[in-house]
Design an enzyme around this catalytic site. Sequence first.
Site, mmCIF file in Angstrom:
data_model
loop_
_atom_site.group_PDB
_atom_site.id
_atom_site.type_symbol
_atom_site.label_atom_id
_atom_site.label_comp_id
_atom_site.label_asym_id
_atom_site.label_seq_id
_atom_site.Cartn_x
_atom_site.Cartn_y
_atom_site.Cartn_z
ATOM 1 N N HIS A 98 0.819 -1.213 0.000
ATOM 2 C CA HIS A 98 0.000 0.000 0.000
ATOM 3 C C HIS A 98 0.855 1.265 0.000
ATOM 4 O O HIS A 98 0.460 2.291 -0.550
ATOM 5 C CB HIS A 98 -0.989 -0.028 1.170
ATOM 6 C CG HIS A 98 -2.134 -0.944 0.872
ATOM 7 N ND1 HIS A 98 -2.309 -2.136 1.524
ATOM 8 C CD2 HIS A 98 -3.104 -0.869 -0.063
ATOM 9 C CE1 HIS A 98 -3.365 -2.744 1.007
ATOM 10 N NE2 HIS A 98 -3.860 -2.010 0.049
ATOM 11 N N ARG B 170 -10.424 4.921 -2.805
ATOM 12 C CA ARG B 170 -10.064 4.193 -1.566
ATOM 13 C C ARG B 170 -10.420 5.076 -0.362
ATOM 14 O O ARG B 170 -9.624 5.899 0.073
ATOM 15 C CB ARG B 170 -8.566 3.880 -1.553
ATOM 16 C CG ARG B 170 -8.127 2.839 -2.574
ATOM 17 C CD ARG B 170 -6.626 2.567 -2.432
ATOM 18 N NE ARG B 170 -6.204 1.344 -3.079
ATOM 19 C CZ ARG B 170 -5.550 1.267 -4.239
ATOM 20 N NH1 ARG B 170 -5.259 2.365 -4.907
ATOM 21 N NH2 ARG B 170 -5.181 0.089 -4.722
ATOM 22 N N ARG C 148 -15.236 2.797 -2.780
ATOM 23 C CA ARG C 148 -15.115 1.518 -2.073
ATOM 24 C C ARG C 148 -15.272 1.795 -0.579
ATOM 25 O O ARG C 148 -14.668 2.731 -0.060
ATOM 26 C CB ARG C 148 -13.741 0.915 -2.331
ATOM 27 C CG ARG C 148 -13.490 -0.288 -1.427
ATOM 28 C CD ARG C 148 -12.219 -0.976 -1.749
ATOM 29 N NE ARG C 148 -11.060 -0.246 -1.255
ATOM 30 C CZ ARG C 148 -9.808 -0.628 -1.494
ATOM 31 N NH1 ARG C 148 -9.585 -1.686 -2.252
ATOM 32 N NH2 ARG C 148 -8.794 0.042 -1.007
ATOM 33 N N GLU D 268 -11.648 -9.981 -5.066
ATOM 34 C CA GLU D 268 -10.260 -9.982 -4.578
ATOM 35 C C GLU D 268 -9.876 -11.320 -3.984
ATOM 36 O O GLU D 268 -8.733 -11.508 -3.569
ATOM 37 C CB GLU D 268 -10.095 -8.908 -3.492
ATOM 38 C CG GLU D 268 -10.405 -7.521 -3.984
ATOM 39 C CD GLU D 268 -10.159 -6.480 -2.917
ATOM 40 O OE1 GLU D 268 -9.085 -5.879 -2.929
ATOM 41 O OE2 GLU D 268 -11.051 -6.280 -2.074
ATOM 42 N N ASN E 116 -4.600 -6.784 -7.043
ATOM 43 C CA ASN E 116 -3.480 -6.849 -6.087
ATOM 44 C C ASN E 116 -3.720 -7.953 -5.075
ATOM 45 O O ASN E 116 -2.868 -8.811 -4.842
ATOM 46 C CB ASN E 116 -3.323 -5.531 -5.323
ATOM 47 C CG ASN E 116 -3.092 -4.354 -6.230
ATOM 48 O OD1 ASN E 116 -2.541 -4.516 -7.312
ATOM 49 N ND2 ASN E 116 -3.516 -3.181 -5.821
ATOM 50 N N ASP E 117 -4.883 -7.894 -4.454
ATOM 51 C CA ASP E 117 -5.181 -8.933 -3.468
ATOM 52 C C ASP E 117 -5.454 -10.265 -4.151
ATOM 53 O O ASP E 117 -4.976 -11.304 -3.712
ATOM 54 C CB ASP E 117 -6.378 -8.510 -2.606
ATOM 55 C CG ASP E 117 -5.923 -7.618 -1.460
ATOM 56 O OD1 ASP E 117 -4.919 -7.971 -0.811
ATOM 57 O OD2 ASP E 117 -6.546 -6.566 -1.232
ATOM 58 N N ARG F 10 1.832 -9.741 -0.835
ATOM 59 C CA ARG F 10 2.191 -8.594 -1.674
ATOM 60 C C ARG F 10 3.176 -7.660 -0.989
ATOM 61 O O ARG F 10 3.812 -6.830 -1.621
ATOM 62 C CB ARG F 10 0.926 -7.828 -2.099
ATOM 63 C CG ARG F 10 0.147 -7.262 -0.940
ATOM 64 C CD ARG F 10 -1.266 -6.882 -1.342
ATOM 65 N NE ARG F 10 -1.387 -5.485 -1.714
ATOM 66 C CZ ARG F 10 -2.555 -4.863 -1.877
ATOM 67 N NH1 ARG F 10 -3.693 -5.516 -1.712
ATOM 68 N NH2 ARG F 10 -2.596 -3.605 -2.208
ATOM 69 N N CYS G 187 -9.071 -3.057 -11.221
ATOM 70 C CA CYS G 187 -8.556 -1.868 -10.538
ATOM 71 C C CYS G 187 -7.274 -2.132 -9.751
ATOM 72 O O CYS G 187 -6.837 -1.272 -9.000
ATOM 73 C CB CYS G 187 -9.616 -1.249 -9.641
ATOM 74 S SG CYS G 187 -10.031 -2.253 -8.227
HETATM 75 C C1 PEP Z 1 -6.590 -4.605 -4.956
HETATM 76 O O1 PEP Z 1 -6.474 -5.433 -4.061
HETATM 77 O O2 PEP Z 1 -6.266 -4.813 -6.137
HETATM 78 C C2 PEP Z 1 -7.149 -3.295 -4.657
HETATM 79 C C3 PEP Z 1 -7.426 -2.434 -5.614
HETATM 80 O O3 PEP Z 1 -7.294 -2.982 -3.348
HETATM 81 P P1 PEP Z 1 -6.084 -2.482 -2.442
HETATM 82 O O4 PEP Z 1 -4.864 -2.441 -3.313
HETATM 83 O O5 PEP Z 1 -6.445 -1.150 -1.906
HETATM 84 O O6 PEP Z 1 -6.010 -3.557 -1.417
HETATM 85 MG MG MG Z 2 -7.478 -5.023 -2.204
#
Ligand code: PEP
Ligand code: MG
Length: 763
Positions: A375, A482, A518, A617, A640-641, A651, A688
């Site tokens: 993050h 976010r 979100r 996710e 990402n998740d 990650r 996203c």
């Molecule tokens: C993701 O997990 O891809 C996402 C957009 O959420 P974050 O990166 O804020 O966990």
């Molecule tokens: Mg996420």
Amino acid sequence: MKIPSPISIKSDPGVILLKRIRALMASEDGVQARLDNFVKVISSSMKVNVTSIYLRAGDELELCATKGLKQTAVHTTRLGLNEGLVGNVARRARLLNLAEAAEHPDFSFKAETGEQRFHSFLGVPLLRGGRNLGVLVVQGRRARIYGEAEVENLLTAATLLAEIAVEDERAGGAEARLKGIRLTPTGAETITGQAFADGLAQGRAVLHLPPVTAGHMIASNTAEEQARLSKAIRKMRRSVDAMVNGEMASMGAASKEIFESYRMFAYDRQWLDRLHEAVHSGLTAEAAVERVRNEHRARMLKARDPYLRARLHDLEDLANRMLRSLGGEDLDPGQRQLPDNAIVFARNLGPAEILDYDHDKLKGIVLEEGAATAHATIICRTLGIPLVGLADSILDRVEADDEILVDGELGAVSIRPTPEDINEFLVRVGIRAQLDLAFEKQRYLKAVTKDEKTVSLLLNAGLLVDLPGLNAVGADGIGLFRTEFQFMVSQRMPHLSEQVDLYKRALKAAGDRPVTFRTLDLGGDKILPYADPVPEENPAIGWRAIRIGLDRPGMLRYQLRALLQAGAGQHLRIMFPMVAIVSEFQAARTLLDKEIARIEKLGGELPKKLEVGVMLETPALAWQIDAICKHADFVSVGANDLLQFFFAADRDNPRVAGLYDGLHPAALSLLAHIADRCKAANTQVTVCGEIAGKPLEAICLTALGFENLSMPVTGVGPVKSALLALDAGKLAKLLKPKIASASDANSLRAAVKEFCEKEGVPV
Ligand code: PEP
Ligand code: MG
């Protein structure tokens, strides 16, 4: 440990020695004269026949001053780091105390020094800031082991000697006088890490945790110094306890393991005894902390095990805390000030720590650790701050205020660059500006591929500073807002009116373009400074996001109320993060319905159009698409998740980050499945995660059928350029056979790059 009374301290030869060194340090003499005096003082105070100072000159040790060896050997005798007893001390960063030097296997004798007549040998390393500057040696004609007090005195003298040498050099004069011996890194160096957030930045180094140098080193009243040290230890322990207990979670890394190891060090008897001993030898509390820290650093830097090396940093942090507290500083967290054009260096930073800095002045970040989808990285991309991570040992190379070039394109960091380096860099800054101009020209173009596929390019946002980016790059809306960022930068939970205000501003900035909010995605590494963290073994798959929302419905409903109020009379899109099973979505939707009913009851205005979506996710949800699409108005793939769970690769963990590849056939096949199922269910789908903002990945997502990509502001220009030159059908033909489940191909990155080269797609 027994601490002797002040009366016995007064007559202590160590204290007399320190007094003499203090006079010497205060003198106006040049460094060579001071070194010459230093060896004389040691020789006479310790009643030894020889005292010598060897300083590092590259990979060798040069005799720089001696009392007892031949003066003609000064600045002519040099030893390799693998040579002789002196080399042994330097190499191992450990003292050597021998009754009969010639019996040691490493003994090698240099005829030009005339040292053959001596038997006893005591050598201590000159340590400073983790670097080994050289060796201080005493020798005697009588074969004997040096006593504990003598060893202690020589160690203390070595701490002061290191300071003389370095301070003099800092003042700018030492190089000439010491014949080119460099004790601190002064030359240009380039360290290569990984490019985590794009961009080029020039500025000055700021250390996130600055090493505090020990100002006054010699105590005038040892008893007072013992009391100051004890007080600082108590304060440091209190702050560490508070951190472990969660009251100061914003102070540092979120992981419990790190907190616990802090605590372990804070209570480590041996460490504390060493500190007390150092003060007893006549140093100030600050100098004692510095001395013990240097000993640890030099030893632990040699440790190959990354775990051990990481612990070294914990110890560093503790030592810094103690020095800050000794200097009268409060150990509470607060807003961090920066000079202009600051490049912040740290081992690792959490998202809240980055947001703590004044981002107008923060031009770049360099981390020894970090990860591509952490993050903290996302925050940097959002704010357009170049970030280079995995820059090995960079904290040992950089000094505060060094000139720095951060290359967030190639993942390199130049420390103290040469004028040629700077010129070259500025040329690239110019090219980048031209590219930006080219992107600027495309600003009003739709992202349509050569085979007529239109892709909507949306922004990932979360803070007010992100909103101007919408028009600056000509984005089609906000695909991921976010909302937790606002909570993370506040010192307390934002009030309803503050939440409404931010959401309204986002909607206003977007005009008639869609904004997808979100709901709070807290937990994992997103920790609120004012909330009690819940200790968990695996926070990424623990109590986070919608799970917290459903367990604490009051907080989620409060936020939904704010969103509905902000979206009154408008088009509002809300989505829930980290849904793993359909019933979680339904439960969240029920809370939203309750808030809608409440507004209706109160006669308030509702949004004119409300869409409620789900973030995909968790791999589990990818196998419930048909079911979830019966309830959700849209799907947003949080890649990402999703990919971290899919590859079982954290990650945030640089050790496993290599596994995490969106262009691996397995990942592409999962993503293709999602695109296909959503299409079959006639449900809008967006990607996203960070991959949506990378041209190479973005064109593949388009080829798989995704028509909405949401990305950091810096991704829009490059992704649009690539899409305008893409024949998506052609790329799909290349990808589809390779992502069949029978494929044993590794990452398709090389194949896609080759395709782009042939097709003239700029990536
Ligand atoms: C993701 O997990 O891809 C996402 C957009 O959420 P974050 O990166 O804020 O966990
Ligand atoms: Mg996420």
